[in-house]
Write a protein that holds these residues in place. Structure first.
Motif, PDB file in Angstrom:
ATOM      1  N   ASP A 152      -0.988  -3.750   4.669  1.00  0.00           N
ATOM      2  CA  ASP A 152      -1.050  -4.513   3.428  1.00  0.00           C
ATOM      3  C   ASP A 152       0.348  -5.046   3.169  1.00  0.00           C
ATOM      4  OD1 ASP A 152      -0.835  -4.604   0.212  1.00  0.00           O
ATOM      5  OD2 ASP A 152      -2.924  -4.873   0.807  1.00  0.00           O
ATOM      6  N   ASP A 153       0.438  -6.103   2.384  1.00  0.00           N
ATOM      7  CA  ASP A 153       1.750  -6.698   2.096  1.00  0.00           C
ATOM      8  C   ASP A 153       2.722  -5.680   1.507  1.00  0.00           C
ATOM      9  OD1 ASP A 153       0.837  -9.112   3.004  1.00  0.00           O
ATOM     10  OD2 ASP A 153       0.480  -9.961   1.016  1.00  0.00           O
ATOM     11  N   LYS A 154       2.216  -4.730   0.738  1.00  0.00           N
ATOM     12  CA  LYS A 154       3.103  -3.798   0.041  1.00  0.00           C
ATOM     13  C   LYS A 154       3.868  -2.900   0.998  1.00  0.00           C
ATOM     14  CE  LYS A 154       0.243  -3.751  -4.135  1.00  0.00           C
ATOM     15  NZ  LYS A 154      -0.792  -4.669  -3.587  1.00  0.00           N
ATOM     16  N   ILE A 155       3.221  -2.467   2.076  1.00  0.00           N
ATOM     17  CA  ILE A 155       3.917  -1.621   3.047  1.00  0.00           C
ATOM     18  C   ILE A 155       4.746  -2.454   4.014  1.00  0.00           C
ATOM     19  CG2 ILE A 155       2.012  -1.526   4.720  1.00  0.00           C
ATOM     20  CD1 ILE A 155       4.418   1.341   3.853  1.00  0.00           C
ATOM     21  N   LEU A 156       4.365  -3.707   4.196  1.00  0.00           N
ATOM     22  CA  LEU A 156       5.047  -4.549   5.182  1.00  0.00           C
ATOM     23  C   LEU A 156       6.270  -5.262   4.622  1.00  0.00           C
ATOM     24  CD1 LEU A 156       1.898  -6.094   6.919  1.00  0.00           C
ATOM     25  CD2 LEU A 156       3.337  -4.223   7.759  1.00  0.00           C
ATOM     26  N   ASP A 157       6.432  -5.251   3.285  1.00  0.00           N
ATOM     27  CA  ASP A 157       7.646  -5.853   2.726  1.00  0.00           C
ATOM     28  C   ASP A 157       8.683  -4.763   2.454  1.00  0.00           C
ATOM     29  OD1 ASP A 157       7.160  -4.641   0.268  1.00  0.00           O
ATOM     30  OD2 ASP A 157       6.217  -6.413  -0.609  1.00  0.00           O
ATOM     31  N   ASP A 158       9.734  -5.071   1.735  1.00  0.00           N
ATOM     32  CA  ASP A 158      10.853  -4.150   1.574  1.00  0.00           C
ATOM     33  C   ASP A 158      10.829  -3.368   0.265  1.00  0.00           C
ATOM     34  OD1 ASP A 158      11.974  -4.823   4.019  1.00  0.00           O
ATOM     35  OD2 ASP A 158      13.010  -6.561   3.180  1.00  0.00           O
ATOM     36  N   ALA A 159       9.746  -3.437  -0.469  1.00  0.00           N
ATOM     37  CA  ALA A 159       9.682  -2.695  -1.733  1.00  0.00           C
ATOM     38  C   ALA A 159       9.702  -1.193  -1.459  1.00  0.00           C
ATOM     39  CB  ALA A 159       8.419  -3.073  -2.491  1.00  0.00           C
ATOM     40  N   GLY A 160      10.328  -0.434  -2.356  1.00  0.00           N
ATOM     41  CA  GLY A 160      10.394   1.001  -2.174  1.00  0.00           C
ATOM     42  C   GLY A 160       9.065   1.685  -2.454  1.00  0.00           C
ATOM     43  N   PHE A 161       8.940   2.915  -1.989  1.00  0.00           N
ATOM     44  CA  PHE A 161       7.729   3.686  -2.250  1.00  0.00           C
ATOM     45  C   PHE A 161       7.662   4.086  -3.721  1.00  0.00           C
ATOM     46  CE2 PHE A 161       6.753   3.846   2.129  1.00  0.00           C
ATOM     47  CZ  PHE A 161       5.442   4.289   2.227  1.00  0.00           C
ATOM     48  N   TYR A 162       6.463   4.066  -4.242  1.00  0.00           N
ATOM     49  CA  TYR A 162       6.185   4.376  -5.647  1.00  0.00           C
ATOM     50  C   TYR A 162       6.464   5.858  -5.906  1.00  0.00           C
ATOM     51  CZ  TYR A 162       3.558   3.596 -10.008  1.00  0.00           C
ATOM     52  OH  TYR A 162       3.179   3.451 -11.314  1.00  0.00           O
ATOM     53  N   HIS A 163       7.061   6.189  -7.045  1.00  0.00           N
ATOM     54  CA  HIS A 163       7.470   7.566  -7.320  1.00  0.00           C
ATOM     55  C   HIS A 163       6.725   8.214  -8.485  1.00  0.00           C
ATOM     56  CE1 HIS A 163      10.799   7.905  -4.470  1.00  0.00           C
ATOM     57  NE2 HIS A 163      11.075   6.643  -4.741  1.00  0.00           N
ATOM     58  N   GLN A 164       5.803   7.519  -9.111  1.00  0.00           N
ATOM     59  CA  GLN A 164       5.083   8.086 -10.251  1.00  0.00           C
ATOM     60  C   GLN A 164       4.022   9.095  -9.790  1.00  0.00           C
ATOM     61  OE1 GLN A 164       5.704   7.520 -13.522  1.00  0.00           O
ATOM     62  NE2 GLN A 164       7.444   6.210 -12.962  1.00  0.00           N
ATOM     63  N   ALA A 165       3.636   9.973 -10.692  1.00  0.00           N
ATOM     64  CA  ALA A 165       2.550  10.914 -10.417  1.00  0.00           C
ATOM     65  C   ALA A 165       1.726  11.134 -11.681  1.00  0.00           C
ATOM     66  CB  ALA A 165       3.105  12.229  -9.896  1.00  0.00           C
ATOM     67  N   TYR A 188       7.752   6.035   7.963  1.00  0.00           N
ATOM     68  CA  TYR A 188       6.389   5.496   8.092  1.00  0.00           C
ATOM     69  C   TYR A 188       6.408   3.974   8.038  1.00  0.00           C
ATOM     70  CZ  TYR A 188       1.458   4.624   7.253  1.00  0.00           C
ATOM     71  OH  TYR A 188       0.175   4.151   7.359  1.00  0.00           O
ATOM     72  N   ARG A 189       7.107   3.410   7.055  1.00  0.00           N
ATOM     73  CA  ARG A 189       7.132   1.955   6.908  1.00  0.00           C
ATOM     74  C   ARG A 189       7.666   1.283   8.186  1.00  0.00           C
ATOM     75  NH1 ARG A 189       7.598  -1.098   2.309  1.00  0.00           N
ATOM     76  NH2 ARG A 189       8.633   0.544   1.120  1.00  0.00           N
ATOM     77  N   LYS A 190       8.736   1.811   8.738  1.00  0.00           N
ATOM     78  CA  LYS A 190       9.334   1.242   9.945  1.00  0.00           C
ATOM     79  C   LYS A 190       8.316   1.211  11.091  1.00  0.00           C
ATOM     80  CE  LYS A 190      11.450   3.916  12.676  1.00  0.00           C
ATOM     81  NZ  LYS A 190      12.352   4.935  13.267  1.00  0.00           N
ATOM     82  N   ASN A 191       7.605   2.312  11.294  1.00  0.00           N
ATOM     83  CA  ASN A 191       6.619   2.373  12.368  1.00  0.00           C
ATOM     84  C   ASN A 191       5.424   1.471  12.101  1.00  0.00           C
ATOM     85  OD1 ASN A 191       7.746   4.322  14.294  1.00  0.00           O
ATOM     86  ND2 ASN A 191       7.594   5.754  12.592  1.00  0.00           N
ATOM     87  N   CYS A 192       5.009   1.394  10.843  1.00  0.00           N
ATOM     88  CA  CYS A 192       3.888   0.530  10.473  1.00  0.00           C
ATOM     89  C   CYS A 192       4.230  -0.931  10.758  1.00  0.00           C
ATOM     90  CB  CYS A 192       3.558   0.741   9.000  1.00  0.00           C
ATOM     91  SG  CYS A 192       2.041  -0.070   8.454  1.00  0.00           S
ATOM     92  N   ILE A 193       5.421  -1.356  10.367  1.00  0.00           N
ATOM     93  CA  ILE A 193       5.857  -2.733  10.632  1.00  0.00           C
ATOM     94  C   ILE A 193       5.915  -2.988  12.134  1.00  0.00           C
ATOM     95  CG2 ILE A 193       7.849  -4.296  10.459  1.00  0.00           C
ATOM     96  CD1 ILE A 193       8.399  -3.011   7.694  1.00  0.00           C
ATOM     97  N   ASN A 194       6.386  -1.996  12.878  1.00  0.00           N
ATOM     98  CA  ASN A 194       6.478  -2.132  14.333  1.00  0.00           C
ATOM     99  C   ASN A 194       5.107  -2.388  14.960  1.00  0.00           C
ATOM    100  OD1 ASN A 194       7.598  -1.961  16.999  1.00  0.00           O
ATOM    101  ND2 ASN A 194       6.947   0.173  17.084  1.00  0.00           N
ATOM    102  N   TYR A 195       4.110  -1.595  14.580  1.00  0.00           N
ATOM    103  CA  TYR A 195       2.784  -1.739  15.193  1.00  0.00           C
ATOM    104  C   TYR A 195       1.989  -2.904  14.618  1.00  0.00           C
ATOM    105  CZ  TYR A 195       3.588   2.319  18.005  1.00  0.00           C
ATOM    106  OH  TYR A 195       4.108   3.177  18.935  1.00  0.00           O
ATOM    107  N   PHE A 196       2.412  -3.402  13.463  1.00  0.00           N
ATOM    108  CA  PHE A 196       1.754  -4.601  12.950  1.00  0.00           C
ATOM    109  C   PHE A 196       1.980  -5.789  13.881  1.00  0.00           C
ATOM    110  CE2 PHE A 196       1.467  -8.346  10.073  1.00  0.00           C
ATOM    111  CZ  PHE A 196       0.117  -8.225   9.771  1.00  0.00           C
ATOM    112  N   THR A 197       3.060  -5.768  14.657  1.00  0.00           N
ATOM    113  CA  THR A 197       3.291  -6.817  15.660  1.00  0.00           C
ATOM    114  C   THR A 197       2.141  -6.866  16.653  1.00  0.00           C
ATOM    115  OG1 THR A 197       5.677  -6.491  15.457  1.00  0.00           O
ATOM    116  CG2 THR A 197       4.898  -7.670  17.403  1.00  0.00           C
TER     117      THR A 197
END
Length: 357
Positions: free
Chosen positions: A162-175, A334-343
């Motif tokens: 999804d765009d949210k994991i593939l861009d540079d936004a930080g991970f959400y911290h709320q609970a 996780y984000r780095k690997n996800c972006i890598n395999y999205f290629t």
């Protein structure tokens, strides 16, 4: 640019007394359709029932038949019941695996049958690439069909992206709202109750939800003929407060301050998850979906289907006895690997849109 899809998400009426719908399979189908847009999914068929002649005619009116991912690949995989090379020959359009993975249950991926090999070879005579979801799947395929190794793309699962994991936004911290998913089969009680206890104690002020990706209570088992079934406990008055059934697990969660969420559709489930903050539980595709939204998620072990994704994306599989130990995990790994395999996924989608559809 229309195509047909075979998916395990659809459970035929004839087997609804044995098999519960899995909302995670719907997540896969939903994201597959999004990835292939603007091509149109014109027809849906179930992988749990033979194709009729009319079904095959509908498939042949499209550009391709897409096999939607899940843990379907085992030693005797044949796409749908009753499939043979003769039946496959009637399908005139390319048949394309998309995000399929190994079965994940022990002894299901030991030695690929000759029939499965023949079907996979025949499929690849018409396509340049197929999409598979994890390294364990690729290893199994390469060992079984080394002559096709250049055709197998390691793309991950459609739900990862999804765009949210593939861009540079930080991970959400709320609970503020914490979702716990459960898998109510095999020896589930200890795993799921300890997860519920952990969340109840750690997030006392949060809204807590128990989410059901499969509702096993809806399976209409023949209790008269199955005296050893766990479902027997549901037709009599329960003598103990918690008798380790799916029903009593839900009561246990309620007693710990949880609400029960049973989605009736993929859209309803995704819409609800979009309003939540954190996931902890045993459902792989809830885990992947929350991560795709750049929201933190922690996955507990059920069977081997999660191992391949852990190897691919370098996230921990959590011991439910020590969940707190994993909360320092760096989700940017996780984000780095996800972006890598999205290629690889983009390469596969581009191939389908430009050469097949």
């Amino acid at each position: 640019m229309a195509y047909a899809v075979i998916t395990p998400y659809i459970v035929p009426v004839e087997i609804q007394n044995k098999k519960a719908v899995n909302i995670g399979d719907g997540f896969i189908l939903n994201n597959l359709i999004k990835l292939l847009y603007p091509a149109e999914c014109k027809y849906l068929f179930t992988s749990r029932k033979e194709l009729s002649e009319n079904d095959i005619d509908k498939i042949n009116s499209t550009k391709a038949l897409i096999l939607a991912g899940a843990n379907q690949l085992n030693d005797n995989f044949i796409i749908v019941p009753g499939m043979s090379l003769a039946t496959l020959a009637k399908i005139k359009v390319p048949v394309v695996p998309f995000g399929i993975g190994i079965h994940g249950i022990p002894k299901q991926n030991i030695d690929m049958s000759n029939t499965t090999k023949e079907i996979l070879r025949a499929i690849h005579e018409r396509i340049s690439f197929s999409s598979w979801r994890c390294p364990l799947t690729i290893q199994y395929l390469n060992n079984s069909l080394p002559e096709l190794l250049d055709n197998f793309l390691l793309t991950g699962c459609p739900v990862m992206y999804d765009d949210k994991i593939l861009d540079d936004a930080g991970f959400y911290h709320q609970a503020k709202t914490v979702v716990v998913t459960v898998t109510e089969r095999q020896d589930f009680w200890d795993r799921e109750t300890k997860t519920i206890n952990f969340v109840a104690n750690k997030y006392r002020k949060s809204r807590k939800i128990l989410s059901l990706h499969q509702d096993f209570l809806e399976i209409k088992s023949n209790l008269q003929n199955n005296q050893d079934s766990i479902w027997n406990t549901l037709k009599i008055k329960v003598l103990k407060k918690y008798d380790k059934t799916p029903l009593s697990l839900r009561n246990y969660a309620r007693d710990k301050g949880f609400q029960i969420f049973k989605p009736t559709s993929v859209d309803e489930c995704l819409s609800f998850y979009n309003s939540c903050d954190l996931h902890i539980g045993s459902r792989l595709h809830a885990h992947l979906y929350f991560l795709s939204q750049a929201k933190k998620s922690f996955l507990t072990y059920v069977d081997e289907r999660c191992i391949g994704f852990s190897n691919l994306l370098e996230f921990p599989i959590c011991d439910f006895n020590n969940l707190n130990e994993y909360f320092n995990y760096d989700f940017e790994i996780y984000r780095k690997n996800c972006i890598n395999y999205f290629t690889n996924m983009q390469k596969f989608v581009d191939y389908l849109q430009e050469k097949v559809l």
